[in-house]
Design an enzyme around this catalytic site. Structure first.
Site, short mmCIF file in Angstrom:
data_model
loop_
_atom_site.label_atom_id
_atom_site.label_comp_id
_atom_site.label_asym_id
_atom_site.label_seq_id
_atom_site.Cartn_x
_atom_site.Cartn_y
_atom_site.Cartn_z
N THR A 77 36.30 32.21 35.40
CA THR A 77 36.00 32.20 36.84
C THR A 77 34.62 31.58 37.03
OG1 THR A 77 37.29 34.20 37.07
CG2 THR A 77 35.74 33.68 38.86
N GLU A 94 43.84 43.69 34.28
CA GLU A 94 43.94 44.43 33.02
C GLU A 94 44.87 45.62 33.21
OE1 GLU A 94 40.09 45.08 31.20
OE2 GLU A 94 39.48 43.08 31.85
N ASN A 110 39.41 37.71 44.47
CA ASN A 110 38.77 38.94 44.00
C ASN A 110 37.96 39.60 45.11
OD1 ASN A 110 39.89 38.92 41.50
ND2 ASN A 110 38.03 38.39 40.38
N ALA A 111 37.30 38.79 45.92
CA ALA A 111 36.49 39.35 47.01
C ALA A 111 37.40 40.09 48.00
CB ALA A 111 35.72 38.24 47.71
N PHE A 112 38.55 39.51 48.33
CA PHE A 112 39.47 40.15 49.27
C PHE A 112 40.02 41.46 48.70
CE2 PHE A 112 41.06 37.30 52.87
CZ PHE A 112 39.89 36.57 52.92
N LEU A 113 40.36 41.44 47.42
CA LEU A 113 40.90 42.67 46.80
C LEU A 113 39.82 43.77 46.83
CD1 LEU A 113 42.77 41.05 43.77
CD2 LEU A 113 43.83 42.33 45.65
N CYS A 130 34.80 42.00 36.73
CA CYS A 130 34.82 40.82 37.62
C CYS A 130 34.52 41.04 39.09
CB CYS A 130 36.15 40.12 37.46
SG CYS A 130 36.32 39.42 35.81
N PHE A 175 37.67 51.67 33.30
CA PHE A 175 37.48 51.36 34.73
C PHE A 175 38.77 51.48 35.52
CE2 PHE A 175 39.14 47.12 35.90
CZ PHE A 175 39.46 46.59 34.66
N LYS A 176 39.91 51.52 34.80
CA LYS A 176 41.20 51.79 35.42
C LYS A 176 42.13 52.25 34.32
CE LYS A 176 43.97 48.23 36.33
NZ LYS A 176 44.56 46.92 36.68
P1 NAD Z 1 35.39 38.34 27.37
O1 NAD Z 1 33.94 38.63 27.29
O2 NAD Z 1 36.38 39.40 27.02
O3 NAD Z 1 35.74 37.07 26.44
C1 NAD Z 1 34.97 35.91 26.40
C2 NAD Z 1 34.92 35.44 24.95
O4 NAD Z 1 34.28 34.16 24.90
C3 NAD Z 1 34.12 36.36 24.03
O5 NAD Z 1 34.94 36.81 22.96
C4 NAD Z 1 32.96 35.47 23.54
O6 NAD Z 1 32.59 35.73 22.19
C5 NAD Z 1 33.57 34.09 23.67
N1 NAD Z 1 32.58 33.00 23.74
C6 NAD Z 1 31.44 32.94 24.49
N2 NAD Z 1 30.82 31.76 24.26
C7 NAD Z 1 31.58 31.06 23.37
C8 NAD Z 1 31.47 29.78 22.76
N3 NAD Z 1 30.44 28.97 23.03
N4 NAD Z 1 32.43 29.39 21.90
C9 NAD Z 1 33.48 30.22 21.61
N5 NAD Z 1 33.65 31.44 22.16
C10 NAD Z 1 32.71 31.86 23.04
O7 NAD Z 1 35.65 37.81 28.84
P2 NAD Z 1 37.02 37.86 29.67
O8 NAD Z 1 37.17 39.19 30.30
O9 NAD Z 1 38.11 37.31 28.83
O10 NAD Z 1 36.67 36.84 30.84
C11 NAD Z 1 36.60 35.45 30.60
C12 NAD Z 1 36.56 34.74 31.93
O11 NAD Z 1 37.78 34.98 32.63
C13 NAD Z 1 35.44 35.19 32.88
O12 NAD Z 1 34.98 34.08 33.60
C14 NAD Z 1 36.14 36.16 33.81
O13 NAD Z 1 35.52 36.20 35.08
C15 NAD Z 1 37.52 35.55 33.92
N6 NAD Z 1 38.60 36.50 34.22
C16 NAD Z 1 38.66 37.72 33.60
C17 NAD Z 1 39.72 38.59 33.86
C18 NAD Z 1 39.83 39.95 33.20
O14 NAD Z 1 40.75 40.70 33.54
N7 NAD Z 1 38.97 40.31 32.26
C19 NAD Z 1 40.75 38.20 34.73
C20 NAD Z 1 40.66 36.94 35.33
C21 NAD Z 1 39.59 36.10 35.07
C1 UGA Z 2 41.11 42.19 39.13
C2 UGA Z 2 42.16 41.47 39.98
O1 UGA Z 2 43.14 42.41 40.39
C3 UGA Z 2 42.81 40.34 39.19
O2 UGA Z 2 43.69 39.62 40.02
C4 UGA Z 2 41.73 39.41 38.66
O3 UGA Z 2 42.30 38.39 37.87
C5 UGA Z 2 40.74 40.19 37.83
O4 UGA Z 2 40.17 41.26 38.64
C6 UGA Z 2 39.58 39.38 37.35
O5 UGA Z 2 39.29 38.33 37.88
O6 UGA Z 2 38.95 39.89 36.42
P1 UGA Z 2 41.17 44.08 37.27
O7 UGA Z 2 39.71 44.16 37.55
O8 UGA Z 2 41.59 43.92 35.85
O9 UGA Z 2 41.78 42.81 38.05
O10 UGA Z 2 41.92 45.35 37.83
P2 UGA Z 2 42.32 45.82 39.32
O11 UGA Z 2 43.67 46.37 39.25
O12 UGA Z 2 42.07 44.77 40.32
O13 UGA Z 2 41.33 47.04 39.57
C7 UGA Z 2 39.94 46.81 39.76
C8 UGA Z 2 39.27 48.11 40.13
O14 UGA Z 2 39.66 48.54 41.44
C9 UGA Z 2 39.62 49.28 39.20
O15 UGA Z 2 38.46 50.04 38.97
C10 UGA Z 2 40.64 50.06 39.99
O16 UGA Z 2 40.72 51.40 39.63
C11 UGA Z 2 40.10 49.89 41.41
N1 UGA Z 2 41.10 50.09 42.47
C12 UGA Z 2 42.20 49.29 42.54
C13 UGA Z 2 40.90 51.08 43.42
O17 UGA Z 2 39.90 51.81 43.39
N2 UGA Z 2 41.83 51.24 44.42
C14 UGA Z 2 42.93 50.45 44.52
O18 UGA Z 2 43.73 50.64 45.47
C15 UGA Z 2 43.12 49.45 43.56
#
Ligand code: NAD
Ligand code: UGA
Length: 458
Positions: A131, A164, A223-226, A275, A337-338
């Site tokens: 992101t 997640e 994400n902002a809307f959610l 996020c 966190f969830k």
């Molecule tokens: P994360 O921290 O779990 O994973 C990122 C990985 O990238 C780490 O393992 C780190 O060691 C690796 N890394 C960093 N720099 C590197 C490099 N130069 N070369 C190789 N590896 C490198 O992060 P994440 O939760 O997977 O999130 C990644 C991105 O996806 C973020 O921008 C986040 O906003 C977005 N995103 C996350 C979620 C989610 O549910 N966690 C959902 C949608 C989008």
């Molecule tokens: C969120 C979005 O739902 C994903 O679409 C997005 O890809 C992701 O962020 C991201 O960019 O990282 P996530 O954070 O994994 O996903 O989980 P959510 O289900 O969105 O829950 C986020 C938080 O809101 C949790 O702490 C959850 O318990 C809380 N939540 C959710 C509430 O308090 N009330 C609700 O009604 C729903």
């Protein structure tokens, strides 16, 4: 075996690992490699003990790993040998310098762009999976196309929307796949290559395309809307507690309006996760950067309400427990966190633990999947904290239970058995509204739900 496409993902985290596992699982004709700078993470991806807990993930990794899914630390070789490169590195909030506490820290992302440039020997499609702030693709293109040689790069934006705990379901059956590209011949061709990958299992009408800036911005705005919905319902939960209205009834009535919809209206102790907060702060920073101060303030209030909700939870505990928590044992049910994840990043439980320790309470933490991360989060925090896997044992001798994660296992516990072992008067603060409040009250607990009248014996 000769594969039809060779795909690389840089970053083996919560997004890179599951997303690539799904592509490999659905597309045996492609070879998918995931690389990371962290050798421990890669070793875990190659073991039976995966680095993240996600329902269903183990099965698809097992099915594809070693056949067409590979985890490696060889970033240089990975870049050299693959033509399609997803970048899924972390983009946390900046903690230093200009924009500290607001802007996205793009150092990992930029380092990756430079590595791609350094090791590429052939034309590549580079896909932003992380992101990123709107206009980041421009910077990536500038870095990649800095040296004029025969190697050229097309940058696409393909944000990830998985949540997640339901990542596998979300990846298998996404609401939409969004792909943004530059309106050039090679940009459009690159987009088609990516569309083809997803079309292996996602219906074409769910694969939408846009200009690259809309794609980058749509991710942050989603994400902002959610998060805004959660802060909205949480704000109203405070009003419910003052007026004897019941937030569950209000959110049901409001959510049945088809224009509003019923999802994401569960009042809680606040949203967590890596996020929501970071992406909103990033949005706020962008708006400030463009001089849109009213817009920035509007979105910042979503984060402020989230903080307020957590602080309100603590103050409720303090005031209802005779204005002192010093020396009292408080059991936290859940630290993730969830539910259905072991992830604790930005979990409300971290802030609540910190505040309870400031009040000199003793904390017992239980969680089915997050105790390892909880221990790491609390390293260095002063005070008495213990970690107990069994919720019955964890609650023994405690003055209060605070339910912080909506794990199913907490819904159907034998609360009579728990009550019998606790110090009296025993209280339950339900930060997720998941237990039967009336039943717990009848057992003898003082019950403090979120956004509903408290049920107390005195
Ligand atoms: P994360 O921290 O779990 O994973 C990122 C990985 O990238 C780490 O393992 C780190 O060691 C690796 N890394 C960093 N720099 C590197 C490099 N130069 N070369 C190789 N590896 C490198 O992060 P994440 O939760 O997977 O999130 C990644 C991105 O996806 C973020 O921008 C986040 O906003 C977005 N995103 C996350 C979620 C989610 O549910 N966690 C959902 C949608 C989008
Ligand atoms: C969120 C979005 O739902 C994903 O679409 C997005 O890809 C992701 O962020 C991201 O960019 O990282 P996530 O954070 O994994 O996903 O989980 P959510 O289900 O969105 O829950 C986020 C938080 O809101 C949790 O702490 C959850 O318990 C809380 N939540 C959710 C509430 O308090 N009330 C609700 O009604 C729903």
């Amino acid at each position: 075996m000769k594969f039809r496409k060779n795909i690389l993902c840089i970053g083996a985290g919560y997004v890179g690992g599951p997303t690539m596992a799904m592509i490999a699982y659905k597309c045996p004709q492609y070879r998918v490699t995931v690389v990371d700078i962290n050798p421990i993470r890669i070793a875990e991806w190659n073991s039976d003990d995966l680095p993240i807990y996600e329902p269903g993930l183990g099965e698809i990794v097992k099915a594809a790993r070693g056949k067409n899914l590979f985890f490696s630390t060889d970033i240089e070789g990975g870049i050299r040998d693959n033509d399609i490169i997803f970048v899924s590195v972390n983009t946390p909030t900046k903690t230093f310098g200009a924009g500290a506490g607001m802007a996205a820290d793009l150092q990992y992302w930029e380092k990756t762009a430079r590595q791609i440039l350094q090791y590429s020997e052939s034309t590549k499609i580079v896909i932003e999976k992380s992101t990123l702030p709107v206009k980041t693709a421009l910077a990536m293109e500038k870095i990649l196309n800095y040296t004029k040689n025969s190697v050229s790069f097309d940058v696409l934006s393909n944000p990830e929307f998985l949540a997640e705990g339901s990542a596998i379901k979300d990846l298998e059956n996404p609401d939409r796949i969004l792909i943004g590209c530059q309106d050039t011949k090679s940009g459009l061709a690159a987009r088609e290559t990516l569309v083809e990958i997803y079309a292996n299992w996602v219906p074409r009408e769910k694969i939408i395309t846009s200009n690259i800036w809309s794609s980058e911005l749509s991710k942050i705005v989603s994400n902002a809307f959610l998060a805004q919905r959660i802060s909205s319902i949480n704000a109203i939960s405070a009003l419910c507690e003052k007026t004897d209205a019941d937030i569950t009834e209000v959110s049901k009535a409001v959510g049945m309006d088809s224009r509003i919809g019923s999802k994401f209206l569960s009042a809680s102790v606040g949203f967590g996760g890596s996020c929501f907060k970071k992406d909103i702060l990033n949005l706020v920073y962008l708006c400030q950067h463009y001089g849109l101060h009213e817009v920035a303030d509007y979105w910042e209030s979503v984060v402020r309400i989230n903080q307020y909700q957590q602080e309100r939870f603590i103050l409720n505990m303090l005031t209802t427990m005779f204005n002192t928590l010093a020396g009292k044992r408080i059991c936290l049910f859940g630290f993730a966190f969830k539910a259905n994840t072991g992830d604790t990043r930005e979990s409300p439980a971290i802030y609540i633990t910190k505040r309870l320790l400031e009040e000199k309470a003793e904390i017992v933490i239980t969680d089915p999947k997050a105790l390892k991360n909880a221990k790491a989060d609390l390293t260095g925090m002063e005070g008495q904290v213990s970690f107990v896997e069994d919720p019955y044992k964890a609650a023994e001798g405690c003055h209060a239970i605070a339910i912080l994660t909506e794990w199913d296992v907490y819904r159907n516990l034998d609360f009579q058995k728990i009550f019998n072992t606790m110090t009296k008067p025993a209280s339950i603060f339900d930060g997720r509204n998941i237990i039967d409040h009336k039943r717990c009250f009848d057992i003898g607990f003082n019950v403090y739900p979120t956004g509903k009248p408290a049920l107390t014996h005195s």
